[in-house]
Design a protein around this motif. Structure first.
Motif, PDB file in Angstrom:
ATOM      1  N   SER A  14      51.708  25.884   5.006  1.00 14.31           N
ATOM      2  CA  SER A  14      51.540  27.070   4.159  1.00 14.31           C
ATOM      3  C   SER A  14      51.928  28.341   4.908  1.00 14.31           C
ATOM      4  O   SER A  14      52.622  29.209   4.365  1.00 14.31           O
ATOM      5  N   ARG A  15      51.501  28.433   6.153  1.00 15.98           N
ATOM      6  CA  ARG A  15      51.835  29.617   6.960  1.00 15.98           C
ATOM      7  C   ARG A  15      53.343  29.686   7.215  1.00 15.98           C
ATOM      8  O   ARG A  15      53.966  30.741   7.071  1.00 15.98           O
ATOM      9  N   LEU A  16      53.932  28.541   7.570  1.00 13.24           N
ATOM     10  CA  LEU A  16      55.376  28.504   7.807  1.00 13.24           C
ATOM     11  C   LEU A  16      56.151  28.880   6.549  1.00 13.24           C
ATOM     12  O   LEU A  16      57.162  29.583   6.609  1.00 13.24           O
ATOM     13  N   TRP A  17      55.664  28.406   5.396  1.00 16.97           N
ATOM     14  CA  TRP A  17      56.322  28.731   4.124  1.00 16.97           C
ATOM     15  C   TRP A  17      56.267  30.236   3.865  1.00 16.97           C
ATOM     16  O   TRP A  17      57.260  30.841   3.467  1.00 16.97           O
ATOM     17  N   VAL A  76      73.088  20.482  13.062  1.00 18.41           N
ATOM     18  CA  VAL A  76      73.827  21.747  13.082  1.00 18.41           C
ATOM     19  C   VAL A  76      73.302  22.746  14.103  1.00 18.41           C
ATOM     20  O   VAL A  76      74.057  23.609  14.556  1.00 18.41           O
ATOM     21  N   LEU A  77      72.048  22.648  14.464  1.00 17.20           N
ATOM     22  CA  LEU A  77      71.466  23.663  15.354  1.00 17.20           C
ATOM     23  C   LEU A  77      72.257  23.901  16.641  1.00 17.20           C
ATOM     24  O   LEU A  77      72.480  25.060  17.005  1.00 17.20           O
ATOM     25  N   TYR A  88      66.258  31.252  12.550  1.00 20.22           N
ATOM     26  CA  TYR A  88      66.035  30.990  11.131  1.00 20.22           C
ATOM     27  C   TYR A  88      66.060  29.482  10.866  1.00 20.22           C
ATOM     28  O   TYR A  88      65.173  28.934  10.217  1.00 20.22           O
ATOM     29  N   TYR A  89      67.074  28.804  11.391  1.00 20.61           N
ATOM     30  CA  TYR A  89      67.209  27.373  11.138  1.00 20.61           C
ATOM     31  C   TYR A  89      66.233  26.539  11.967  1.00 20.61           C
ATOM     32  O   TYR A  89      65.834  25.457  11.539  1.00 20.61           O
ATOM     33  N   GLU A  90      65.801  27.033  13.122  1.00 22.20           N
ATOM     34  CA  GLU A  90      64.737  26.343  13.863  1.00 22.20           C
ATOM     35  C   GLU A  90      63.434  26.389  13.066  1.00 22.20           C
ATOM     36  O   GLU A  90      62.671  25.426  13.035  1.00 22.20           O
ATOM     37  N   HIS A  91      63.181  27.517  12.440  1.00 24.36           N
ATOM     38  CA  HIS A  91      61.992  27.652  11.595  1.00 24.36           C
ATOM     39  C   HIS A  91      62.078  26.701  10.407  1.00 24.36           C
ATOM     40  O   HIS A  91      61.096  26.038  10.052  1.00 24.36           O
ATOM     41  N   ARG A  93      63.730  23.903  10.374  1.00 28.16           N
ATOM     42  CA  ARG A  93      63.514  22.563  10.924  1.00 28.16           C
ATOM     43  C   ARG A  93      62.021  22.296  11.132  1.00 28.16           C
ATOM     44  O   ARG A  93      61.528  21.216  10.811  1.00 28.16           O
ATOM     45  N   GLU A  94      61.305  23.279  11.651  1.00 26.52           N
ATOM     46  CA  GLU A  94      59.867  23.111  11.869  1.00 26.52           C
ATOM     47  C   GLU A  94      59.137  22.866  10.555  1.00 26.52           C
ATOM     48  O   GLU A  94      58.278  21.985  10.459  1.00 26.52           O
ATOM     49  N   MET A  95      59.494  23.630   9.516  1.00 27.37           N
ATOM     50  CA  MET A  95      58.874  23.415   8.206  1.00 27.37           C
ATOM     51  C   MET A  95      59.138  22.007   7.711  1.00 27.37           C
ATOM     52  O   MET A  95      58.232  21.330   7.219  1.00 27.37           O
ATOM     53  N   ALA A  96      60.377  21.556   7.818  1.00 25.66           N
ATOM     54  CA  ALA A  96      60.737  20.209   7.354  1.00 25.66           C
ATOM     55  C   ALA A  96      59.968  19.154   8.134  1.00 25.66           C
ATOM     56  O   ALA A  96      59.449  18.195   7.550  1.00 25.66           O
ATOM     57  N   ALA A  97      59.869  19.325   9.443  1.00 17.61           N
ATOM     58  CA  ALA A  97      59.163  18.346  10.282  1.00 17.61           C
ATOM     59  C   ALA A  97      57.685  18.281   9.920  1.00 17.61           C
ATOM     60  O   ALA A  97      57.107  17.190   9.836  1.00 17.61           O
ATOM     61  N   VAL A  98      57.061  19.420   9.685  1.00 21.21           N
ATOM     62  CA  VAL A  98      55.644  19.441   9.313  1.00 21.21           C
ATOM     63  C   VAL A  98      55.454  18.785   7.945  1.00 21.21           C
ATOM     64  O   VAL A  98      54.511  18.007   7.745  1.00 21.21           O
ATOM     65  N   ALA A  99      56.356  19.058   7.018  1.00 27.12           N
ATOM     66  CA  ALA A  99      56.255  18.433   5.690  1.00 27.12           C
ATOM     67  C   ALA A  99      56.406  16.918   5.789  1.00 27.12           C
ATOM     68  O   ALA A  99      55.689  16.174   5.116  1.00 27.12           O
TER      69      ALA A  99
END
Length: 108
Positions: A14-17, A76-77, A88-91, A93-99
């Motif tokens: 939620s915070r990352l989103w 791509v990173l 931006y894309y690391e963030h 990636r982090e959101m995707a990994a947490v999901a």
């Protein structure tokens, strides 16, 4: 214990989103492909899966799609040559990994 782990992952997601929604999309990535990946589509598809994940566990199809997009953003990173865009894309990636982790925890 798994419920607590899932809950803390949900809070993190939620915070990352919220952070993602405040971050502007990097303008120079519009219409750009890196390593064969459309950078706008990569962002939009991960965001869609993350948003679905915030509403409840992902179904198997969305979970598989998210895994594909997570692999794509990791691919791509290394080819991104702008620090702000990389962040931006690391963030993303982090959101995707947490999901993905959240989905794995709720499937158990």
């Amino acid at each position: 214990m798994i419920a607590n782990m899932s809950e803390s992952k949900l809070d993190l997601l939620s915070r990352l989103w919220e952070e993602h929604m405040r971050a502007p999309f990097p303008p120079r990535m519009r219409g750009r492909e890196i390593e064969g990946e459309d950078m706008v589509l990569l962002d939009a598809d991960i965001a869609g899966c993350v948003l679905s994940s915030l509403s409840g566990p992902l179904d198997e199809r969305r979970h598989k799609i998210l895994l594909v997009w997570l692999a794509a953003v990791e691919k791509v990173l290394p080819s991104i040559d702008d620090e702000g865009v990389t962040e931006y894309y690391e963030h993303l990636r982090e959101m995707a990994a947490v999901a993905v982790e959240l989905g794995n925890a709720t499937a158990r």
